[in-house]
Write an enzyme that holds these catalytic residues in place. Structure first.
Site, PDB file in Angstrom:
ATOM      1  N   ASP A 122      69.484  33.807  98.046  1.00 25.07           N
ATOM      2  CA  ASP A 122      70.131  33.362  99.279  1.00 25.07           C
ATOM      3  C   ASP A 122      69.653  31.946  99.604  1.00 25.07           C
ATOM      4  OD1 ASP A 122      71.271  33.324 102.013  1.00 25.07           O
ATOM      5  OD2 ASP A 122      71.609  35.442 101.654  1.00 25.07           O
ATOM      6  N   HIS A 172      71.395  29.624  97.646  1.00 22.08           N
ATOM      7  CA  HIS A 172      72.513  29.158  98.460  1.00 22.08           C
ATOM      8  C   HIS A 172      72.236  27.806  99.094  1.00 22.08           C
ATOM      9  CE1 HIS A 172      74.149  33.569  98.929  1.00 22.08           C
ATOM     10  NE2 HIS A 172      74.020  33.183  97.672  1.00 22.08           N
TER      11      HIS A 172
END
Ligand SMILES: *[C@@H]1O[C@H](CO)[C@@H](O)[C@H](O)[C@H]1NC(C)=O
Ligand SMILES: *[C@@H]1O[C@H](CO)[C@@H](O)[C@H](O)[C@H]1NC(C)=O
Ligand SMILES: *[C@@H]1O[C@H](CO)[C@@H](O)[C@H](O)[C@H]1NC(C)=O
Ligand SMILES: *[C@@H]1O[C@H](CO)[C@@H](O)[C@H](O)[C@H]1NC(C)=O
Ligand SMILES: *[C@@H]1O[C@H](CO)[C@@H](O)[C@H](O)[C@H]1NC(C)=O
Ligand SMILES: *[C@@H]1O[C@H](CO)[C@@H](O)[C@H](O)[C@H]1NC(C)=O
Ligand SMILES: *[C@@H]1O[C@H](CO)[C@@H](O)[C@H](O)[C@H]1NC(C)=O
Ligand SMILES: *[C@@H]1O[C@H](CO)[C@@H](O)[C@H](O)[C@H]1NC(C)=O
Ligand SMILES: *[C@@H]1O[C@H](CO)[C@@H](O)[C@H](O)[C@H]1NC(C)=O
Length: 399
Positions: A223, A246
């Site tokens: 993430d 991310h």
């Protein structure tokens, strides 16, 4: 005579701790002296860790809690203050900590929590292993993102003054490191990693925290490498290597009522590679009013990033959001000297809210190319944004 004897003994003790490499005068509280077993056995060492911490916390001068060489299985634990002495005890992690792999032991949001401490020094060459694989694969709580968040490996709550350095964190069940309601924090030389497909394993999350510097951290997760949530003020992030994951994000913002503003974020000299996003500001549709401002990203190298620069006020990973616009007001944002490669054609996306258009978004010296061929033309996309572009601009700017 008795006095002299005590002094000699004390000096002997300080010599021993000096030779062992601890700060001069610190009294050492070694968890193995409180019955923690360093042999990686299935025994839960939380009780021993708590006893050692309580002794260190009650001690009236400087103290260091030491987790020596070895492998320690330890369940959820809180290093709770306030302690008798100020600064709070230091914590040195030399060995390896392993979380229970089953979620059954966890009733709260954290594995290792530091709470209500002053001038906390946390360091060591140790490894903090969240053993997240079983939890990620738990079907009731996988990529749907509707499930309860998984336990975070290290949470810092109400810390005033903190230096967190040198540790390796891996495979957290949820976020690896989380700061809440803290002030004056430096974080450096951490190595944080989890597989690129592990859900919600953010590297470092910050919220309601001010004056925090994060530098020289290597982050590779499933993430956000770093996410800067509501109430973050004066955040400086530098020399980060991020990927896969991310990217580095401000947000998500506007999910809940009464969120505090984000003010003053500087992200500089970072390398981002193989990530879905590079530099991002994300807010939920239909969000209550708040602001995100004075945000600068500069000297960033992208390598094979899907969306190198993105403001997304339509952030909705759960696919069931209102169609109301976000009311997070984004302004005074700079992207400066961002270079490198993208693997999608739209390299710059500035998608702002129709009710709160972004104001004063500056693009300066942006030079991005398609990763595998300069023949593929890349573009920018803008919605509801006011700003300026200057210097090199590749792709052509839409502000
Ligand atoms: C870790 O912190 C202790 C204070 O407890 C300090 O004495 C020591 O020098 C630090 N070690 C490193 C490698 O920074
Ligand atoms: C610390 O506690 C000891 C024993 O209770 C006491 O003798 C000493 O004076 C205390 N020292 C400080 C600095 O408070
Ligand atoms: C963070 O860095 C800034 C700029 O380098 C510096 O002024 C500030 O004192 C630092 N804050 C902390 C908490 O280390
Ligand atoms: C970070 O730790 C991982 C293993 O957990 C290791 O493979 C990697 O080389 C380390 N990276 C750095 C920059 O130390
Ligand atoms: C943010 O940093 C600036 C400059 O370092 C300082 O003047 C200001 O007081 C800080 N704000 C907060 C809320 O600490
Ligand atoms: C930028 O970051 C890298 C590590 O990512 C570091 O080696 C280098 O010294 C930094 N450069 C500057 C100018 O701070
Ligand atoms: C902008 O943010 C920086 C930290 O990134 C801070 O030092 C500065 O004081 C802030 N300026 C304003 C006007 O808030
Ligand atoms: C680019 O990143 C993707 C992940 O987003 C990865 O699968 C792919 O192998 C990378 N390509 C190159 C050329 O490194
Ligand atoms: C694209 O052009 C840049 C210089 O403008 C060059 O450095 C890069 O290697 C080229 N990339 C490819 C894939 O040809």
């Amino acid at each position: 005579m008795a006095l002299k004897m005590a002094t000699t003994l004390e000096c002997l003790a300080c010599l021993v701790s000096f030779l062992a490499g601890y700060a001069h005068g610190d009294k050492v509280f070694d968890v193995t002296k409180y019955a923690a077993s360093p042999d990686g056995s299935a025994e839960d060492n939380s009780k021993a860790f708590s006893n050692a911490w309580n002794a260190a916390c009650q001690y009236n001068r400087s103290a260091t809690l030491v987790i020596p060489k070895g492998t320690f299985l330890v369940g959820p634990i809180v290093f709770k203050g306030p302690c008798v002495s100020n600064p709070s005890p230091s914590v040195q992690i030399i060995g390896q900590l392993k979380a229970p792999s089953s979620l059954a032991t966890f009733s709260g949001p954290s594995w290792i929590e530091f709470n209500d401490l002053h001038e906390l020094v946390l360091n060591g060459s140790g490894i903090v292993d969240g053993q997240g694989a079983d939890a990620w694969n738990n079907k009731t709580c996988n990529k749907e993102k509707k499930c309860k968040n998984l336990p975070m490996s290290m949470r810092f709550i109400n810390i005033v003054g903190g230096q967190i350095t040198d540790l390796t964190l891996r495979d957290s069940k949820g976020f690896h490191v989380d700061f809440q309601q803290s002030t004056s924090i430096t974080v450096s030389h951490l190595n944080i990693s989890a597989p690129g497909d592990s859900p919600n394993t953010d590297g470092i999350h910050i919220s309601r925290t001010q004056n925090i510097n994060i530098t020289n951290v290597f982050i590779s997760t499933g993430d956000d490498c770093i996410s800067i949530g509501p109430g973050s003020i004066n955040v400086t992030i530098s020399d980060i290597t991020c990927g896969p994951g991310h990217g580095i994000s401000v947000g998500s913002l506007g999910k809940y009522q009464n969120e505090k503003n984000v003010v003053g974020v500087k992200v500089k000299n970072c390398t981002v590679f193989d990530t879905t996003n590079g530099l991002r500001i994300k807010t939920w549709p239909g969000s209550p009013p708040s602001e995100a401002s004075n945000i600068t990203f500069e000297d960033i190298t992208m390598n094979n990033v899907s969306r190198p620069i993105i403001i997304d006020q339509f952030y909705c990973p759960i696919h069931q959001c209102t169609d109301q616009p976000s009311r997070v007001r984004i302004h005074d944002v700079v992207f400066r000297r961002v270079t490198g490669t993208t693997n999608t054609p739209v390299a710059v996306t500035l998608s702002c809210s129709s009710s709160m258009p972004c104001k004063n978004v500056q693009l300066q010296d942006i030079d991005l190319n398609f990763v595998s061929s300069n023949a593929t033309k890349i573009t920018s996309s803008c919605l509801n944004v006011e700003g300026e572009a200057s210097g090199t601009q590749n792709p052509n700017p839409c502000v």
